[in-house]
Design a protein around this motif. Sequence first.
Motif, short mmCIF file in Angstrom:
data_model
loop_
_atom_site.label_atom_id
_atom_site.label_comp_id
_atom_site.label_asym_id
_atom_site.label_seq_id
_atom_site.Cartn_x
_atom_site.Cartn_y
_atom_site.Cartn_z
N ASN A 574 0.94 -1.21 -0.06
CA ASN A 574 0.04 -0.19 0.11
C ASN A 574 0.88 1.33 -0.05
N ARG A 575 1.87 1.27 0.70
CA ARG A 575 2.74 2.35 0.78
C ARG A 575 3.55 2.35 -0.45
N GLY A 578 0.67 3.29 -3.17
CA GLY A 578 -0.37 4.47 -2.66
C GLY A 578 -0.56 5.65 -3.73
N GLU A 586 -7.19 1.25 -0.28
CA GLU A 586 -5.89 0.15 -0.47
C GLU A 586 -6.37 -1.01 -0.21
#
Length: 760
Positions: A574-575, A578, A586
């Motif tokens: 997700n990071r 993102g 997410e």
Amino acid sequence: MAATTKRRQDDATAAPSNPIPSSSPAFGTPVHPILDRRTAPIPAPAALKPTILPILLPPATLRPLAFRTFTKKHNLTLTSAALSSLAAFIGRHCGSGWREEGLAERVLEEAAKSWKQCSIQVIVDGDGDGDTLRGILKALEGSMSGGRIVQSKTPALSRTSSFNFGPNPGTSDTGQSRPGLEAQNSFGMSALTVASDGEADEEEEEGDDPRHWIKVIGAFDQPKLVYNVQKKGFESSTIKPSLFPPPSHKTDLFRQRYQLIHQRVLRNESFQTPSFSAEASSLHRSASFATSTNRITPIANLLGRSGSNHLLLALLTILPSGTLALSDLTGTIALDVQHAIQIPEDSAWFTPGMIILVEGVYEEDYGASDASTLGNTGGIGGTIGGKFISFSLAHPPCERRTTTLGIEESNTATGPVFGWTDFLGLGSERATGARMRRIENKLLGPESAHNSNGKIVIAAEVNLDNPTTLTALRTLLLTYATGPVTEFPMTIILIGNFISSATMAGTPNTGSIEYKEIFNDLAAVLADFPDLIARTTFVFVPGDNDAWASVPVPRKSIPDLFTSRVRRVIAEANREVGNSLGKRKEGEVIWATNPSRLCWFGGKGEMVLTKDDLLGRLRRTAIRIKTQKEVENEEDTHEKSNGALEAGMDVDMSTSDKESQLDPDTITARRLTRTILSQSHLSPFPLHTRPVHWDYAHVLNLYPLPTALVLADAEAPPFVVKYEGCCVLNPGKIVEGRRRAKWIEYGVLHGTGRVMMEEM
């Protein structure tokens, strides 16, 4: 004379302006000049408020109008206490104009709507739910003026309470009814061609990702509803569930199952006496099921009726003496299936613990020795003497989800059955159905950019301790990761067992350390597909071998102790991805219970997820029923043994003759589907065969039927079968042979699935 005239003109000029003329000095009214109406009309007093003279309105006088509004229009039932409260309220606030001016009808209309907003009960009670009714009447009192509900007072009231006293959405400005809108109005929401400001803001905040509307409900989070026989509706249980309940809850478990099926059967058109028929006859074997009247006889009513034909709805059990028997809420009787046939033939299994329909003849034993033989006392409530000779057995007719909720396939209301009941805590069909359908069409409709995104991928028997399984899982993820973003599935469901042998059962390589390592291996596979896992919701459903040693169902989710690496990988993806997600949700991972429910768009769609070896348990415990040919060869006296039950099964599958030409896997899939859905229960077995937590047995109910049912049975072949509107899916094993991966892809928008296979 001139002076007198002058003085009168001055007094008239100095007199205060008062529209009320003088009447007589005897009443103490001041002297005012009488104005000339031709030049100075008297305006109506602006502050004059109409008054209502209260009357004593008998409840019996109001009953016809209340019945027409509450029962005929809103399908609610008024108790005597509630009717008395309404009559007193209308008599006090509407006065003598309650009938001629139509004041009472408007009050009853708003009270009925408000009741539906505040309560899931169809019984409007003035005693048990008196606080609710008093609150509704108190809110109405604040918005009434002169016996009428003032619309100008309504908006402020609706913002501070849950009631909706606005204009009737089922009528136009001219007062003419508009079909369809009244059926969609619910819980204070308009029906709704235009969303309210709160709904529009919520939809805007959720964005355009359909995954925002997906929710997984665990078995221990699902609300417990109890069917009330007297009120013919569901009520929230007031008893807190416990893992160690009192023994009486074991009896309630089976009583609730019986009452649910009993009310479902009685609502079937085949068990309702036609209004044009004055004949109260028994079963007509030569007549069709749709035109004959079937009556269910309580077992206790068999006493003294030896030699007569009857139809029983009872629980199939085995007595301590080893005798096969039938039990209902009135008693128990021994069952003889020597001459019985199955209706339809070879269409389902019959095992102890199932509630079935049995047609046959009662044969009384006048020796009075059955009580001691069967190990119980005779008479009502016990095992009655004699036996019931069965000619045919069948499962209770199934009921479609749209019928249970009172909604047709065209999404129009056909009259509420349980449409106002919130079974999952997400809002009832009548409350949120119209809005959820609008959102679904917006996000997954033909004109949506996510039209191909409404897919759910299901894989079962994911044994992570097997390297071949990890290869098959990698093949599954690669199939969707290589396509465009719009082709990514909304949800990927992975169902256990995640380990081949029972965890921490004392066998080698099944300890807690080894169990944590297999999920670390899974995390390594997921880390290779960051774009996919950042745009997908993963759901993990455990099996009997997972987490801890085998325990009764429902089973808790896999503990976080073993799954930390998987959560860390998805958070890292997700990071990493993102910045490109925008308003899209997410990736997330949900560790569900067994069973659990996956819902989308509120209660619009419901998928039940369960892992169990149902096929093997059915084959091991089912009683053997002879075929019709075997019975005809043994006895020729039962020529009409297929009776009314055969015509009564609303079957959308092939007949036995056609099924004989099908492959064995298809026949097995259809038998398994019919058995489970007809019982409306995930575990129709005795508790010693499949242990169940008594206070959580309600999560095993399949009533109303879900939109889709996932039976993760490793012994059964992979299949997709649709029966009575419910799509039943069995993914089988993710590893097919040595070189193929197999799973199921389900389409949310169309409600259909297909078996997918890819070479590894």
